[in-house]
Design a protein around this motif. Structure first.
Motif, PDB file in Angstrom:
ATOM      1  N   ALA A 189      17.420  35.332  10.790  1.00  0.00           N
ATOM      2  CA  ALA A 189      18.124  35.336   9.554  1.00  0.00           C
ATOM      3  C   ALA A 189      19.366  36.081   9.855  1.00  0.00           C
ATOM      4  N   GLY A 190      19.790  36.612  10.894  1.00  0.00           N
ATOM      5  CA  GLY A 190      20.968  37.416  11.327  1.00  0.00           C
ATOM      6  C   GLY A 190      21.972  36.627  12.266  1.00  0.00           C
ATOM      7  N   SER A 191      22.829  37.227  12.970  1.00  0.00           N
ATOM      8  CA  SER A 191      23.625  36.566  13.839  1.00  0.00           C
ATOM      9  C   SER A 191      22.982  35.645  14.813  1.00  0.00           C
ATOM     10  N   ARG A 192      23.682  34.463  15.005  1.00  0.00           N
ATOM     11  CA  ARG A 192      23.302  33.462  15.812  1.00  0.00           C
ATOM     12  C   ARG A 192      23.423  33.930  17.338  1.00  0.00           C
ATOM     13  N   THR A 193      24.292  34.829  17.510  1.00  0.00           N
ATOM     14  CA  THR A 193      24.611  35.095  18.994  1.00  0.00           C
ATOM     15  C   THR A 193      23.392  36.054  19.363  1.00  0.00           C
ATOM     16  N   ALA A 194      23.017  36.999  18.550  1.00  0.00           N
ATOM     17  CA  ALA A 194      21.899  37.665  18.606  1.00  0.00           C
ATOM     18  C   ALA A 194      20.671  37.015  18.921  1.00  0.00           C
ATOM     19  N   GLU A 195      20.641  36.147  18.342  1.00  0.00           N
ATOM     20  CA  GLU A 195      19.277  35.109  18.287  1.00  0.00           C
ATOM     21  C   GLU A 195      19.082  34.571  19.671  1.00  0.00           C
ATOM     22  N   TRP A 196      20.413  34.105  19.832  1.00  0.00           N
ATOM     23  CA  TRP A 196      20.744  33.332  21.407  1.00  0.00           C
ATOM     24  C   TRP A 196      20.376  34.215  22.498  1.00  0.00           C
ATOM     25  N   MET A 197      20.743  35.474  22.202  1.00  0.00           N
ATOM     26  CA  MET A 197      20.413  36.607  23.403  1.00  0.00           C
ATOM     27  C   MET A 197      18.944  36.856  23.574  1.00  0.00           C
ATOM     28  N   LEU A 198      18.400  36.824  22.472  1.00  0.00           N
ATOM     29  CA  LEU A 198      16.963  36.928  22.550  1.00  0.00           C
ATOM     30  C   LEU A 198      16.148  35.880  23.333  1.00  0.00           C
ATOM     31  N   LEU A 199      16.644  34.750  22.879  1.00  0.00           N
ATOM     32  CA  LEU A 199      15.855  33.626  23.510  1.00  0.00           C
ATOM     33  C   LEU A 199      16.377  33.337  24.944  1.00  0.00           C
ATOM     34  N   GLN A 200      17.472  33.611  25.408  1.00  0.00           N
ATOM     35  CA  GLN A 200      17.687  33.640  26.745  1.00  0.00           C
ATOM     36  C   GLN A 200      16.918  34.591  27.621  1.00  0.00           C
ATOM     37  N   GLU A 201      16.319  35.492  27.122  1.00  0.00           N
ATOM     38  CA  GLU A 201      15.446  36.440  27.854  1.00  0.00           C
ATOM     39  C   GLU A 201      14.118  35.720  28.246  1.00  0.00           C
ATOM     40  N   ARG A 202      13.817  34.882  27.358  1.00  0.00           N
ATOM     41  CA  ARG A 202      12.524  34.009  27.302  1.00  0.00           C
ATOM     42  C   ARG A 202      11.398  34.783  27.670  1.00  0.00           C
ATOM     43  N   SER A 203      11.265  35.823  26.895  1.00  0.00           N
ATOM     44  CA  SER A 203      10.306  36.908  26.959  1.00  0.00           C
ATOM     45  C   SER A 203       9.178  36.243  26.367  1.00  0.00           C
ATOM     46  N   PRO A 204       7.767  36.799  27.052  1.00  0.00           N
ATOM     47  CA  PRO A 204       6.376  36.088  26.414  1.00  0.00           C
ATOM     48  C   PRO A 204       6.306  36.740  25.115  1.00  0.00           C
ATOM     49  N   ARG A 205       7.094  37.578  24.617  1.00  0.00           N
ATOM     50  CA  ARG A 205       6.699  38.205  23.010  1.00  0.00           C
ATOM     51  C   ARG A 205       7.599  37.371  22.189  1.00  0.00           C
ATOM     52  N   HIS A 206       8.385  36.407  22.758  1.00  0.00           N
ATOM     53  CA  HIS A 206       9.094  35.561  21.826  1.00  0.00           C
ATOM     54  C   HIS A 206       8.477  34.122  21.506  1.00  0.00           C
ATOM     55  N   ALA A 207       8.922  33.448  20.358  1.00  0.00           N
ATOM     56  CA  ALA A 207       8.488  32.223  20.195  1.00  0.00           C
ATOM     57  C   ALA A 207       9.507  31.272  19.407  1.00  0.00           C
ATOM     58  N   ALA A 208      10.023  30.248  19.989  1.00  0.00           N
ATOM     59  CA  ALA A 208      10.936  29.407  19.605  1.00  0.00           C
ATOM     60  C   ALA A 208      10.609  28.152  18.835  1.00  0.00           C
ATOM     61  N   LEU A 209      11.202  27.669  17.847  1.00  0.00           N
ATOM     62  CA  LEU A 209      10.964  26.505  17.256  1.00  0.00           C
ATOM     63  C   LEU A 209      11.788  25.241  17.747  1.00  0.00           C
ATOM     64  N   GLN A 210      11.476  24.528  18.575  1.00  0.00           N
ATOM     65  CA  GLN A 210      12.260  23.392  19.449  1.00  0.00           C
ATOM     66  C   GLN A 210      12.369  22.196  18.816  1.00  0.00           C
ATOM     67  N   PHE A 211      13.703  21.501  18.840  1.00  0.00           N
ATOM     68  CA  PHE A 211      13.703  20.138  17.959  1.00  0.00           C
ATOM     69  C   PHE A 211      13.874  19.240  18.949  1.00  0.00           C
ATOM     70  N   LEU A 212      13.231  18.280  19.031  1.00  0.00           N
ATOM     71  CA  LEU A 212      13.026  16.854  19.759  1.00  0.00           C
ATOM     72  C   LEU A 212      13.151  15.676  19.060  1.00  0.00           C
ATOM     73  N   ASP A 213      13.483  14.489  19.908  1.00  0.00           N
ATOM     74  CA  ASP A 213      13.522  13.405  19.211  1.00  0.00           C
ATOM     75  C   ASP A 213      11.936  13.107  18.546  1.00  0.00           C
ATOM     76  N   ALA A 214      11.906  12.439  17.490  1.00  0.00           N
ATOM     77  CA  ALA A 214      10.550  12.152  16.891  1.00  0.00           C
ATOM     78  C   ALA A 214       9.499  11.447  17.894  1.00  0.00           C
ATOM     79  N   SER A 215      10.198  10.517  18.939  1.00  0.00           N
ATOM     80  CA  SER A 215       9.209   9.831  19.539  1.00  0.00           C
ATOM     81  C   SER A 215       8.682  10.601  20.979  1.00  0.00           C
TER      82      SER A 215
END
Length: 571
Positions: A189-215
């Motif tokens: 719910a904070g900075s999009r930049t801070a969130e992006w930096m956490l995701l870039q680490e791809r740490s096993p302690r992080h989970a992300a919601l990913q958006f794909l095409d419905a098919s």
């Protein structure tokens, strides 16, 4: 109508739903439970209090009045019996035509018609809601929920694809200490930049919601490549098993092997092959003319006489066996019985328990093209008939679970899914399967969180799911007049995906988009503005003020969904 809600039932879903309403929505709740005391009715009474728990043999008018139907906003019937739920729902609707009714039904086709008989009614299936989570856990692929033309799924650690526009939805992931997992953390719910930096680490302690095409669901097919020769041998073996019992097969195989050895012996010793075959067939039928004692041998000597005696004796056994096979296969109408597992099965999934949940899980595997075998002790279980229709092989009957698993070819299976209604039976099936095949993927249906925590701590390649835990949020939302599009799991934690309309008089109207985001509670994923046909998933304009007619797609925890702003009461 007030804030009173009624739950009718005495099973695990009734308890989870009672907990959901009181803990996450904070509303007054009463329950009508069966007169016979069970572990679940005891838990319901402890949660709601004895004065809010009405025990009745069946759902009567008196019980409904005592539960407060005259002032209730909604009532949910979550018993496991479709017929009982329908009768009780129609009784409640006749007493209060304006009450919101939620019915649990396995038969979803019938549920469509029930909506025409009961006003203001929602029909849900607990097993259908939970089945995808079990299937995806067995196939080790992310479970997805369709929303706004996209498929949403959870990726953990290195599985996070930065090209899929991910959003951080969980932190502190530890499969051995799942109570510490933080869903929708502060960074979301904070900075999009801070969130992006956490995701870039791809740490096993992080989970992300990913958006794909419905098919783009990544559905694996279950085909397993085998040679034509092996396939032919397995088909012959399966055909023999279909038409014969184990004892008949033993006698039949022994007789045929003896005949073949004797035929080869006669052919090699004294006759051309055609003549040897001719004499063998006559000997089988008991029609060959033996040598006369004292006269020169007309055959190939003493050795050939031994072969002919063996053939004749086998013929005495073989002909009645063939007759027995024919009579058994026709008189007992074996063609309508459930198919047995093939000896050539490879890479299949074994489903233990063909009740409501097991039947849904089996049908979903079949729909995905994944080979599946069922195991069920009760020959009259709902899933036996369903398996016959789906042409799914089943090991049926009351036999030791290790024997049933071996008959289901667990040694060559890719996964076992234990979904009976008994935690101990499911745990036993999982342990026996792992003992036979240490590499098999195990998915266990467990109500008890302590069981589940122990499973995750002690075993790798294992997942645990609870039908009632997955289904309860959808039933609670329906009682509130809301809709949950689906649930996503981060181990035993659940994230709800919902579509919410901004209505006139709603507390959402006039609020900035960023103001809807609440750490550990809610996160806006997309918005469809008034007059638009498409959702905006970019999340760029967080300062936009919401107006009536906007629609939001939200990710929410159970508590967050319960605390979403409600429509303001009219002045």
């Amino acid at each position: 109508m007030g804030d009173l809600f009624i739950v009718v039932g005495g099973n695990s879903l009734a308890y989870r739903l009672s907990y959901e309403l009181t803990e996450h929505y904070g509303v007054r709740t009463t329950a009508i439970v069966p007169a016979e005391e069970t572990s679940y009715t005891i838990r319901i009474a402890e949660r709601l209090g004895p004065d809010r728990t009405i025990a009745d043999t069946y759902v009567s008018k008196e019980a409904l009045r005592q539960a407060g139907i005259d002032e209730a906003a909604a009532i949910a019937f979550v018993d496991g019996d479709d017929r009982a739920n329908i009768h009780a729902a129609m009784l409640a609707a006749s007493m209060r035509p304006d009450i919101r009714v939620v019915i649990r039904m396995f038969n979803q086709r019938l549920g469509v018609h029930i909506r025409q008989l009961v006003d203001n009614c929602t029909v849900l299936s607990a097993s259908a809601t939970a089945a995808p989570a079990f299937v995806n856990a067995a196939l080790q692929r992310p479970h997805s929920v369709s929303a706004g033309g996209r498929a949403l799924r959870v990726a953990i650690g290195s599985a996070i694809d930065m090209d899929r526009t991910p959003r951080l939805i969980a932190d502190g992931i530890d499969r051995d200490s799942q109570e510490d997992i933080e869903v929708l953390p502060e960074a979301a719910a904070g900075s999009r930049t801070a969130e992006w930096m956490l995701l870039q680490e791809r740490s096993p302690r992080h989970a992300a919601l990913q958006f794909l095409d419905a098919s783009d669901t990544g559905t694996p097919r279950g085909s397993h490549q085998v040679s034509p020769t092996s396939r032919l041998m397995w088909r012959a073996s399966d055909t023999l098993r279909f038409f014969t019992s184990a004892k008949l097969r033993t006698i039949l195989i022994a007789s045929v092997v003896t005949l073949l050895v004797s035929l080869i012996g006669i052919w090699v010793l004294a006759r051309p092959f055609a003549w040897a075959l001719y004499e063998t067939l006559l000997d089988v039928a008991g029609s060959a003319v033996p040598d006369v004692y004292g006269q020169p041998s007309a055959v190939g000597g003493d050795v050939q006489r031994v072969f002919q005696v063996a053939i004749t004796l086998c013929g005495i056994v073989l002909m009645p066996v063939v007759t027995a096979v024919f009579v058994e296969s026709t008189a007992t109408r074996r063609s309508v019985r459930t198919r047995q597992p093939s000896t050539g099965l490879r890479g299949h999934v074994v489903v233990v328990g063909l009740g409501n949940a097991g039947t849904r899980v089996t049908a979903l595997f079949r729909e995905l093209g994944v080979p599946v075998v069922g195991i069920e002790r009760d020959a009259d279980a709902r899933g036996i008939a369903a398996a016959r229709v789906l042409d799914v092989p089943v090991v049926a009957g009351d036999r030791p679970i290790d024997d049933a698993l071996r008959r289901a070819q667990i040694g060559r299976a890719r996964a076992v899914v234990a979904v009976t209604g008994d935690d101990v039976v499911n745990l036993e099936a999982a342990l026996e399967a792992r003992a036979i095949n240490p590499e098999v993927r195990v998915v266990v249906r467990l109500f008890d969180d302590d069981f589940a925590r122990h499973i995750y701590t002690k075993f790798d390649n294992t997942a645990s799911r609870s039908v009632s835990y997955l289904a309860a949020p959808a039933f609670a939302a329906a009682m509130m007049g809301r809709e949950v599009l689906g649930t996503l799991s981060v181990y035993r934690k659940v994230l709800l995906i919902a579509e919410v309309a901004v209505e006139e008089g709603s507390e959402l109207a006039g609020r900035e988009l960023r103001g809807v985001d609440q750490p550990a509670l809610t996160r806006v994923l997309a918005i469809r503005r008034t007059g638009s046909d498409d959702y905006d998933w970019s999340g760029a304009d967080r300062g936009r003020v919401l107006v009536p007619g906007d629609r939001l797609i939200l990710a929410a925890t159970r508590t967050g969904f319960g605390k979403l702003p409600k429509k303001r009461a009219a002045d």
